[in-house]
Design an enzyme around this catalytic site. Structure first.
Site, short mmCIF file in Angstrom:
data_model
loop_
_atom_site.label_atom_id
_atom_site.label_comp_id
_atom_site.label_asym_id
_atom_site.label_seq_id
_atom_site.Cartn_x
_atom_site.Cartn_y
_atom_site.Cartn_z
CB SER A 141 0.27 -4.76 10.92
OG SER A 141 0.46 -3.53 11.13
CE LYS A 176 -6.46 -3.59 5.08
NZ LYS A 176 -7.44 -3.85 5.64
NE ARG A 195 -2.69 0.09 3.75
CZ ARG A 195 -2.42 -0.84 4.60
NH1 ARG A 195 -2.66 -1.63 4.93
NH2 ARG A 195 -2.04 -0.32 5.18
NE ARG A 241 -0.52 -8.19 1.73
CZ ARG A 241 -1.34 -8.31 3.04
NH1 ARG A 241 -2.79 -7.87 3.41
NH2 ARG A 241 -0.97 -6.40 3.85
CG ASP A 281 -8.54 -6.54 6.77
OD1 ASP A 281 -8.14 -6.49 7.85
OD2 ASP A 281 -9.08 -6.21 5.94
CB CYS A 315 -1.29 -6.85 17.23
SG CYS A 315 -0.80 -4.98 18.00
CG PHE A 323 -0.44 -19.44 18.96
CD1 PHE A 323 0.04 -18.71 17.82
CD2 PHE A 323 0.86 -19.99 19.99
CE1 PHE A 323 0.96 -17.97 17.45
CE2 PHE A 323 1.93 -19.32 18.90
CZ PHE A 323 2.17 -18.19 18.14
CE1 TYR A 353 0.57 -5.90 -2.29
CE2 TYR A 353 -0.89 -3.63 -1.67
CZ TYR A 353 -0.23 -5.22 -0.64
OH TYR A 353 -1.07 -5.56 -0.02
N GLY A 354 -2.27 -5.52 -4.94
CA GLY A 354 -3.89 -5.64 -4.44
C GLY A 354 -4.13 -4.35 -3.24
N GLY A 355 -3.36 -3.80 -2.76
CA GLY A 355 -4.06 -2.95 -1.81
C GLY A 355 -4.13 -1.93 -2.17
CG HIS A 412 -8.68 -2.57 10.06
ND1 HIS A 412 -7.40 -2.48 10.39
CD2 HIS A 412 -8.40 -3.21 9.18
CE1 HIS A 412 -6.78 -3.23 9.90
NE2 HIS A 412 -7.14 -4.06 8.91
#
Length: 600
Positions: A267, A225, A76, A384, A292, A269, A509, A216-218, A245
């Site tokens: 991000s 987004k 992005r 990705r 997401d 986290c 986890f 690019y995807g973002g 988000h």
């Protein structure tokens, strides 16, 4: 197939827009996407023929493809992302603003002739289940077949979305070009882009998105987004709902009771890992609604109902493994597109973190030979996977319910080595919003006894809120106090607290299910909590967090050091000062109340 003559719709406004864009960009052909598997297969073969895709081994990764981008087009471009509101003040201090008239002039010049030599794909799509009253329809015009096939995975794309529009339905226009027109006889490149002239632009008042120069995807999948957060957040403000988000997960207790939880995390986290959690706590079950983005509206019963507006996962590959997220790894086993990961000699994919020991040789994300001695990452750190959500083993049966699912709790969490406990509950809605607005992660590991510098990311929306964040905070405060509203409880979690020696105190986890279970029971009124200056923390007795079979320092995880909290407040006040007179007066009252509870 050129469908200029008989496009599959009678929507006159849409047809006029497509004609106007075609006149500006001058594509060789116009193609209206129908979203069929036959179309997807045909476009994937076109991408193979163009050198953009490489088909992976059908025995290792059936019906999956690898794409390697231009090295200048890998992420992005937040510095080139603009909110072009009519008034600069409406964009606020967290967004890049440009004058909408001037920006339209700049973009019109860039788009002029930009699709020459290419096909313009008309991509109708629904964000959310088609027909849901929470969903929205968009139409993206793009000269990238990579974008067209990715949008089929990430959205409900094609004929059904177009039919939902009818002849006069409302849609969000999304215009995209890689910015690389082809002259006659010139050979195309595998990844066309124009990295020197990238723009990702949002016009909030007219609900438009223009993106130029990046594949690019973002930057190029404009339902992601751009629509689902930046434009949708403005629509949500104006229409009285929330576009956030957030992951959404379903929790089922050993008694068969279910609740739904939404969570916002910056991000790195653990957001996707939490959305696809496999519990270690016996009898508990976690299922995935979304990983997401969540769109949420209050129902007639006063509860807040959420949908996942997406149909796929656009996830970061590095770090995804059988240990961190086995459900994500299973999801990408087939029918997936991988971008900028490494390739094994036998036609599979690889990235850092997939296994402890890398293969002896790979082809890296730049297409070069790679060995463990190369000294560079085999996969790009932002590489990705694009994969259908329906393939996720933990996907909930109701994940596409048009009515949405009722949210009982919000979770907010950053990465903090000290100060913030493992979990705590806000006393009330206003306090919860105040605390979520100061959500932060440490930019560097804090030294023993030192708070460290904080990077604030309110509600994990810092790069994605399409208007002034002071108004965004006010919207949150207001919506939770609507007449008849039963807003979710608000909780905060921190999986990353460390000991004095720098070791993580919480195993994370699957053990995160213990925290989710306590939150579940708090929503049901049964789990116990201890009141503190910052909120309600779990008790250490039988009605607190389940501890059987757990080896963890719960006192260290739940301890509240009021001096440490007090020491962070100057940074919090500086953060809030950015929003000037738009900062809600309620936050001033909340700060005064917190200081009083901390003895200041």
């Amino acid at each position: 197939m050129d469908q200029r003559i008989s496009p599959p719709t009678q929507h006159q406004k849409l047809l006029a827009w497509v004609d106007d864009v075609a006149a500006l960009t001058n594509p060789d052909r116009i193609y209206w996407c129908d979203g069929s598997i036959e179309e997807y297969d045909r476009l994937c073969q076109l991408l193979i023929d163009n050198g953009t895709f490489e088909r992976l081994s059908d025995t290792k990764r059936p019906d999956s493809f690898l794409a390697l981008s231009d090295p200048a087009d890998v992420a992005r471009v937040e510095g080139r992302t603009f909110i072009c509101s009519a008034d600069a003040a409406d964009a606020g201090p967290t967004n890049n603003w440009a004058d909408p008239k001037e920006m339209r002039g700049t973009l019109t010049g860039l788009f002029k002739g930009s699709m020459r030599g290419r096909t313009m794909y008309v991509v109708p799509f629904s964000m959310g289940p088609v027909g849901s009253d929470i969903s929205k329809i968009g139409v993206q015009l793009t000269d990238s077949p990579y974008v067209a096939v990715s949008m089929r995975i990430m959205t409900r794309m094609g004929a059904a979305a177009l039919a939902q529009l009818g002849t006069d339905g409302v849609y969000i226009p999304c215009l995209h070009s890689v910015g690389a027109p082809l002259a006659d006889g010139v050979q195309d490149v595998a990844w066309p882009c124009n990295p020197e002239n990238v723009y990702v632009v949002h016009f909030p008042e007219t609900r438009e998105i223009w993106s130029f120069g990046s594949g690019y995807g973002g930057n190029a999948l404009l339902g992601k987004k751009c629509l689902a957060l930046r434009i949708a957040s403005v629509m949500a403000r104006d229409e009285g709902w929330l576009a956030e988000h957030m992951l959404v997960l379903k929790l089922t207790s050993p008694k068969g009771e279910t609740k739904y939880v939404a969570g916002a995390f910056p991000s790195a986290c653990g957001k996707t890992n939490l959305a696809m959690l496999i519990p270690t706590l016996p009898g508990w079950k976690v299922e995935t609604i979304g990983d997401d983005i969540a769109w949420m509206k209050f129902g007639a019963d006063g509860r807040l109902y959420a949908i996942n507006p997406e149909a796929g996962f656009f996830g970061v590959a590095p770090g995804t493994s059988d240990k961190t997220n086995p459900n994500a790894l299973a999801t990408v086993g087939r029918n997936s597109i991988f971008t900028n990961v490494a390739k094994t000699p036998d036609g599979d994919v690889w990235w850092e973190g997939l296994a402890k020991t890398p293969p002896a040789s790979l082809t890296d994300w730049r297409g070069n030979e790679w060995t463990p001695q190369s000294g560079t990452p085999a996969a790009h750190p932002n590489s990705r996977f694009t994969t259908p959500a329906s393939q996720c083993p933990s996907i909930a049966p109701e994940w596409e319910d048009p009515a949405g699912v009722p949210i009982s709790a919000f979770l907010f969490g950053g990465r903090r080595s000290r100060v913030v406990p493992l979990v705590f509950e806000a006393h009330n809605w206003q306090e919860g919003v105040f605390l979520a607005a100061q959500m932060s992660s440490e930019t560097t590991a804090a030294a023993v006894g030192n708070v460290g510098e904080l990077r604030f990311d309110p509600m994990a929306m810092l790069p994605f809120c399409g208007y002034h964040m002071g108004d965004y905070f006010a919207h949150w405060l207001k919506i939770g106090q609507k007449e008849g509203a039963q807003p979710p409880k608000i909780f905060f979690v921190n999986w990353f607290r460390k000991s004095a020696d720098g070791d993580f105190l919480w195993p994370g986890f699957g053990e995160n299910s213990r925290v989710l279970a306590w939150i579940f029971e708090r929503c049901g009124g049964s789990a116990q909590a201890i009141d503190t200056a910052i909120g309600l923390v779990p008790s250490l007795g039988k009605d607190g967090i389940e501890l059987e079979g757990l080896d963890a320092d719960m006192t260290g995880l739940l301890d509240i050091d009021e001096k440490e909290w007090a020491d962070t407040l100057d940074q919090v006040k500086s953060h809030f000062a950015r929003f000037g007179d738009k900062l809600p007066s309620e936050f001033v009252r909340q700060m005064e109340s917190l200081e009083k509870r901390l003895g200041l």
